[in-house]
Design a protein around this motif. Structure first.
Motif, PDB file in Angstrom:
ATOM      1  N   THR A 141      -8.228   3.771   6.531  1.00  0.00           N
ATOM      2  CA  THR A 141      -8.336   2.588   6.995  1.00  0.00           C
ATOM      3  C   THR A 141      -7.724   1.956   5.533  1.00  0.00           C
ATOM      4  OG1 THR A 141      -9.716   1.491   5.968  1.00  0.00           O
ATOM      5  CG2 THR A 141     -10.351   1.981   8.506  1.00  0.00           C
ATOM      6  N   ARG A 142      -6.569   0.281   5.680  1.00  0.00           N
ATOM      7  CA  ARG A 142      -6.064  -0.410   4.830  1.00  0.00           C
ATOM      8  C   ARG A 142      -6.768  -0.512   3.859  1.00  0.00           C
ATOM      9  NH1 ARG A 142      -1.257  -5.110   5.673  1.00  0.00           N
ATOM     10  NH2 ARG A 142      -0.832  -3.152   7.586  1.00  0.00           N
ATOM     11  N   HIS A 143      -8.079  -0.477   4.157  1.00  0.00           N
ATOM     12  CA  HIS A 143      -9.234  -1.436   2.862  1.00  0.00           C
ATOM     13  C   HIS A 143      -8.849  -0.050   1.806  1.00  0.00           C
ATOM     14  CE1 HIS A 143     -12.712  -2.230   0.866  1.00  0.00           C
ATOM     15  NE2 HIS A 143     -13.196  -1.609   1.581  1.00  0.00           N
ATOM     16  N   ASP A 144      -9.481   1.087   2.442  1.00  0.00           N
ATOM     17  CA  ASP A 144      -9.602   2.602   1.868  1.00  0.00           C
ATOM     18  C   ASP A 144      -8.409   2.138   0.966  1.00  0.00           C
ATOM     19  OD1 ASP A 144     -12.146   2.981   3.496  1.00  0.00           O
ATOM     20  OD2 ASP A 144     -10.378   4.260   4.660  1.00  0.00           O
ATOM     21  N   TRP A 145      -7.425   3.058   1.606  1.00  0.00           N
ATOM     22  CA  TRP A 145      -6.299   3.103   0.386  1.00  0.00           C
ATOM     23  C   TRP A 145      -6.111   1.851  -0.578  1.00  0.00           C
ATOM     24  CZ3 TRP A 145      -3.888   3.101   5.922  1.00  0.00           C
ATOM     25  CH2 TRP A 145      -3.486   1.733   6.323  1.00  0.00           C
ATOM     26  N   ASP A 146      -6.695   0.317  -0.629  1.00  0.00           N
ATOM     27  CA  ASP A 146      -6.296  -0.797  -1.013  1.00  0.00           C
ATOM     28  C   ASP A 146      -7.212  -0.363  -2.444  1.00  0.00           C
ATOM     29  OD1 ASP A 146      -4.272  -1.596   0.185  1.00  0.00           O
ATOM     30  OD2 ASP A 146      -5.117  -3.422   1.541  1.00  0.00           O
ATOM     31  N   SER A 147      -8.543  -0.508  -1.756  1.00  0.00           N
ATOM     32  CA  SER A 147      -9.857  -0.608  -2.649  1.00  0.00           C
ATOM     33  C   SER A 147      -8.842   1.093  -3.938  1.00  0.00           C
ATOM     34  CB  SER A 147     -11.104  -0.158  -2.239  1.00  0.00           C
ATOM     35  OG  SER A 147     -10.984   0.586  -1.115  1.00  0.00           O
ATOM     36  N   PHE A 148      -8.688   2.014  -3.151  1.00  0.00           N
ATOM     37  CA  PHE A 148      -8.512   3.280  -4.083  1.00  0.00           C
ATOM     38  C   PHE A 148      -7.442   2.831  -5.579  1.00  0.00           C
ATOM     39  CE2 PHE A 148      -6.218   6.760  -4.872  1.00  0.00           C
ATOM     40  CZ  PHE A 148      -6.805   7.959  -5.718  1.00  0.00           C
ATOM     41  N   LYS A 161      -7.730   3.623 -12.240  1.00  0.00           N
ATOM     42  CA  LYS A 161      -7.483   2.960 -13.738  1.00  0.00           C
ATOM     43  C   LYS A 161      -6.173   3.775 -14.337  1.00  0.00           C
ATOM     44  CE  LYS A 161     -11.866   2.461 -15.281  1.00  0.00           C
ATOM     45  NZ  LYS A 161     -12.988   2.868 -16.309  1.00  0.00           N
ATOM     46  N   ASP A 162      -5.435   5.249 -13.455  1.00  0.00           N
ATOM     47  CA  ASP A 162      -5.103   5.190 -14.135  1.00  0.00           C
ATOM     48  C   ASP A 162      -3.089   5.330 -13.652  1.00  0.00           C
ATOM     49  OD1 ASP A 162      -5.782   7.269 -11.891  1.00  0.00           O
ATOM     50  OD2 ASP A 162      -5.695   9.380 -12.394  1.00  0.00           O
ATOM     51  N   MET A 163      -3.694   4.437 -12.706  1.00  0.00           N
ATOM     52  CA  MET A 163      -2.236   3.857 -11.715  1.00  0.00           C
ATOM     53  C   MET A 163      -1.767   3.288 -11.827  1.00  0.00           C
ATOM     54  SD  MET A 163      -2.362   6.449  -8.963  1.00  0.00           S
ATOM     55  CE  MET A 163      -3.532   7.856  -7.973  1.00  0.00           C
ATOM     56  N   ASN A 164      -0.612   3.004 -11.807  1.00  0.00           N
ATOM     57  CA  ASN A 164       0.653   1.954 -11.948  1.00  0.00           C
ATOM     58  C   ASN A 164       1.066   0.969 -10.933  1.00  0.00           C
ATOM     59  OD1 ASN A 164       2.097  -0.346 -13.160  1.00  0.00           O
ATOM     60  ND2 ASN A 164       3.068   0.662 -14.691  1.00  0.00           N
ATOM     61  N   GLU A 165       0.854   0.449  -9.955  1.00  0.00           N
ATOM     62  CA  GLU A 165       1.211  -0.432  -8.668  1.00  0.00           C
ATOM     63  C   GLU A 165       2.760  -0.517  -9.213  1.00  0.00           C
ATOM     64  OE1 GLU A 165      -0.659  -2.833  -6.912  1.00  0.00           O
ATOM     65  OE2 GLU A 165      -3.074  -1.675  -6.529  1.00  0.00           O
ATOM     66  N   GLU A 191       2.685   5.654  -7.613  1.00  0.00           N
ATOM     67  CA  GLU A 191       1.086   5.471  -7.820  1.00  0.00           C
ATOM     68  C   GLU A 191       0.824   4.517  -7.343  1.00  0.00           C
ATOM     69  OE1 GLU A 191       1.323   5.103 -12.106  1.00  0.00           O
ATOM     70  OE2 GLU A 191       2.671   7.036 -12.868  1.00  0.00           O
ATOM     71  N   ARG A 192       1.316   4.391  -6.202  1.00  0.00           N
ATOM     72  CA  ARG A 192       0.805   3.162  -5.226  1.00  0.00           C
ATOM     73  C   ARG A 192       0.715   3.699  -3.516  1.00  0.00           C
ATOM     74  NH1 ARG A 192       6.428  -0.119  -6.188  1.00  0.00           N
ATOM     75  NH2 ARG A 192       8.175   1.408  -5.274  1.00  0.00           N
ATOM     76  N   PRO A 193       0.054   2.892  -3.355  1.00  0.00           N
ATOM     77  CA  PRO A 193       0.088   3.009  -1.362  1.00  0.00           C
ATOM     78  C   PRO A 193       1.758   3.519  -0.848  1.00  0.00           C
ATOM     79  CG  PRO A 193      -0.807   1.250  -1.495  1.00  0.00           C
ATOM     80  CD  PRO A 193      -0.235   1.571  -2.806  1.00  0.00           C
ATOM     81  N   ASP A 194       3.206   4.586  -0.982  1.00  0.00           N
ATOM     82  CA  ASP A 194       3.871   4.317  -0.252  1.00  0.00           C
ATOM     83  C   ASP A 194       3.804   6.003   0.281  1.00  0.00           C
ATOM     84  OD1 ASP A 194       3.490   5.979  -2.584  1.00  0.00           O
ATOM     85  OD2 ASP A 194       5.472   4.361  -3.472  1.00  0.00           O
ATOM     86  N   THR A 195       2.939   7.144  -0.059  1.00  0.00           N
ATOM     87  CA  THR A 195       3.081   8.725   0.060  1.00  0.00           C
ATOM     88  C   THR A 195       2.091   8.897   0.744  1.00  0.00           C
ATOM     89  OG1 THR A 195       3.851   8.316  -2.508  1.00  0.00           O
ATOM     90  CG2 THR A 195       3.449  10.718  -1.017  1.00  0.00           C
TER      91      THR A 195
END
Length: 659
Positions: free
Chosen positions: A125-132, A137-141, A146-150
């Protein structure tokens, strides 16, 4: 990667179009879980068939059908099925038919309880990828990848995403994948790992590369430029499977796995790293190819030198061989000359010896010819005598053989005649038995008719007597002592019907003056009933006489047959015993044993002969006693069926004893 199974779709009304160019659609996934509770198996060796339970579940939802039904788990307590249907509209009706229902299996007293629920879709769900991405810590939105786009897709069929006019129909295309998934938004980048031949040698070894004809499905990564395209694609693909519709209107569907990428697969750093590794691998491959080329040239040069060296060695060998052959030929010629000289000398000596031998041989031949002539004459005379003796012996053997054949033919004729006679006797017995059975059935039918007629007459007479008694009670002039008694009247009627007068009717028979109610009508009825009963008794008597005569005839014929067969058996026994005595006498004349042993053997033979004769006499005596007993029983006061049954059993017993 495991191949996803495709299923045929019959109803495509709920399908959503994903790409009209490539005829790819999205079909909702409607899955159900059906649990069947199993009873406790009390008898050892008894089991419940999963296939039978599955067929019962399918029959419960008829006329609806599952597009696929498989066993997800099977234990001693329950069986869990996972079923899929084509449309969401039939889910409620299937749940109503299955949930809290029971199944009755043949051979089991307990019923099987069924529970059915609709499966929830396992999809992020949207909550899953937003919270992930928020907690990582190693992601830069701010950076792509490195953000929810793939989106990470698994289980895509290769043929569905291949170019239409490609030479490799099992090879997917990135252009086709991009064109299909651009319906949700603008795509920044796509990646199909199996198309990269260097992907296996890179740092992440979990990718499966492409091999022609080796895979049916592939995995892919699709990166969108905007967050809206990613969310639209994820929301649309939730609880869906891919469907391909052919030009002929037929459709097939395939389940796919859709997740959001958590490994930064299409980030700039990952792309750069893979490109660098690819360049390194290409350089290494070029170096390997160069090294292989150099090694190949060195190998060819070495082989050429070895070939030249071999040619020189072979030439040297040929030269040495020729020299050796020349020397050998010279030696052979010298030897041949010496041998020729020796041969000439030997030939001259041999010719002289042969001439002398010829003279001696001619003399010897003349002597041998004379001896041969004498021996031929002697042998011819001996052969003529032997031939005459052999011819006489053959004629004698031929006569003996013809005599034996005649005896054998006569014996076979006698055997055939005996068998024919036995067969005729058997047929006569069967005909007699059938005739006796038919007579028995006819007698039983007559008895039944007699019984019915007797009951009818008895009923009529009882009705008449009851009417007369009622009239006599109404008349006041008649005294009570002169009235007839109903019980005695019934006894009198039964006696009239059976042809016997009762004692009570003789003593208490009313006079004509004392019974005014019984007039001429009663007398006429009594006379008629007596006549009818007399006629019936006469018919029964005649029928009994007839059946008795037929039984006596059957008994006489069977007795005749038994006596003839017993005479034949006695005759055979006599002939066998006579032949045995003759053999024993001939053997005793030949051997003539003396002493105690011979006397004991002869006495034992006599004893065995006397015991066999005694047993045979006993069996004959028992047979005569059993037959006399059966005849005495058959003459007793019993019904016709019991007599016939006893006679048949006695006949079978006597026949088995005789055999």
């Amino acid at each position: 990667m495991m191949a996803a199974m495709t299923t045929i779709i019959h109803d495509t009304t709920e399908a959503l179009c994903l790409s009209t160019q490539y005829n790819i659609y999205l079909k909702p996934i409607v899955k159900m879980t059906v649990s069947v509770a199993l009873p406790q198996l009390k008898l050892p060796g008894k089991s419940i068939s999963n296939w039978e339970v599955m067929e019962r579940v399918k029959a419960m939802v008829a006329p609806e059908q599952f597009s696929s039904l498989r066993i997800s788990k099977s234990t001693m307590d329950f069986i869990r099925f996972e079923g899929e249907v084509e449309n969401k509209t039939v889910v409620k009706s299937l749940l109503n038919r299955l949930d809290v229902k029971s199944i009755k299996l043949s051979g089991f007293t307990d019923v099987l309880k069924v529970r059915a629920v609709e499966n929830k879709v396992d999809f992020p769900t949207r909550h899953d990828w937003d919270s992930f991405f928020r907690d990582a810590k190693d992601m830069n939105e701010t950076l792509p990848g490195e953000r929810p786009d793939t989106i990470h897709l698994e289980g895509l069929p290769c043929r569905w995403f291949s170019q239409k006019e490609s030479h490799y129909p099992d090879r997917p295309s990135e252009e086709v994948l991009k064109a299909v998934f651009e319906t949700f938004g603008k795509v920044r980048n796509v990646d199909i790992p199996m198309l990269d031949p260097y992907r296996e040698e890179m740092s992440d070894k979990n990718f499966s590369t492409f091999s022609f004809g080796g895979h049916l499905n592939f995995e892919a990564y699709v990166q969108y430029q905007e967050y809206g395209g990613f969310t639209k694609a994820m929301d649309t693909l939730r609880g869906m499977k891919l469907m391909l519709k052919g030009e002929d209107g037929k459709a097939v569907a395939c389940n796919i796995k859709v997740t959001f990428d958590t490994s930064k697969h299409l980030s700039d750093s990952a792309l750069k790293r893979r490109n660098q590794e690819r360049l390194k691998l290409q350089e290494l491959e070029r170096q390997r190819e160069e090294q292989k080329r150099r090694e190949k040239e060195e190998e060819e040069r070495r082989k050429e030198e070895e070939r030249k060296q071999k040619v020189q060695e072979e030439e040297e060998k040929e030269r040495k061989k020729e020299e050796k052959l020349r020397r050998r030929e010279q030696k052979i010629r010298e030897r041949e000359e010496k041998k020729n000289l020796k041969k000439v000398r030997k030939q001259q000596e041999e010719e002289q010896k042969k001439l002398q031998m010829k003279i001696a041989m001619e003399e010897r031949r003349l002597l041998l010819a004379q001896r041969n002539l004498e021996s031929i004459r002697l042998i011819a005379e001996l052969l003529a005598r032997a031939k005459a003796m052999k011819q006489q012996q053959q004629e004698k053997e031929q006569a003996e053989r013809e005599e034996r054949e005649k005896q054998e033919q006569a014996r076979q004729k006698e055997e055939r005649a005996r068998l024919q006679q036995l067969e005729a006797c058997r047929r006569k017995q069967e005909e007699e038995l059938r005739r006796v059975e038919s007579e028995k059935e006819r007698a039983m039918e007559l008895q039944r008719k007699e019984r019915e007629l007797r009951e009818r007459l008895l009923g009529n007479l009882l009705k008449k007597n009851t009417g007369n008694t009622s009239e006599s009670t109404n008349a006041s002039a008649v005294p009570s002592e002169a009235r007839p008694i109903p019980g005695n009247a019934s006894v009198h009627v039964e006696g009239c019907v059976n042809g016997v007068k009762a004692a009570g009717s003789k003593e208490k028979k009313p006079s004509r003056s004392s019974v005014p109610s019984q007039g001429s009508g009663g007398k006429k009825v009594g006379r008629k009933s007596r006549k009818e009963t007399k006629n019936l008794q006469e018919e029964n008597r005649k029928e009994r006489l007839r059946s008795r005569h037929s039984r006596e005839r059957a008994r006489e014929s069977s007795h005749r047959r038994r006596s003839s067969s017993s005479q034949e058996r006695r005759r055979r026994r006599r002939s066998d015993s006579y032949s045995r005595r003759r053999r024993r006498r001939s053997s005793s004349h030949r051997r003539r044993p003396r002493g105690r042993h011979s006397r004991s053997t002869s006495s034992s033979r006599e004893r065995s002969r006397s015991s066999s004769g005694r047993s045979y006499r006993r069996s004959r005596h028992g047979y005569s006693r059993s037959s006399s007993r059966g005849s005495s029983r058959s003459r007793g006061r019993r019904s016709h069926s019991q007599k016939y049954r006893r006679r048949s059993s006695n006949r079978e017993r006597s026949y088995s004893r005789r055999r």
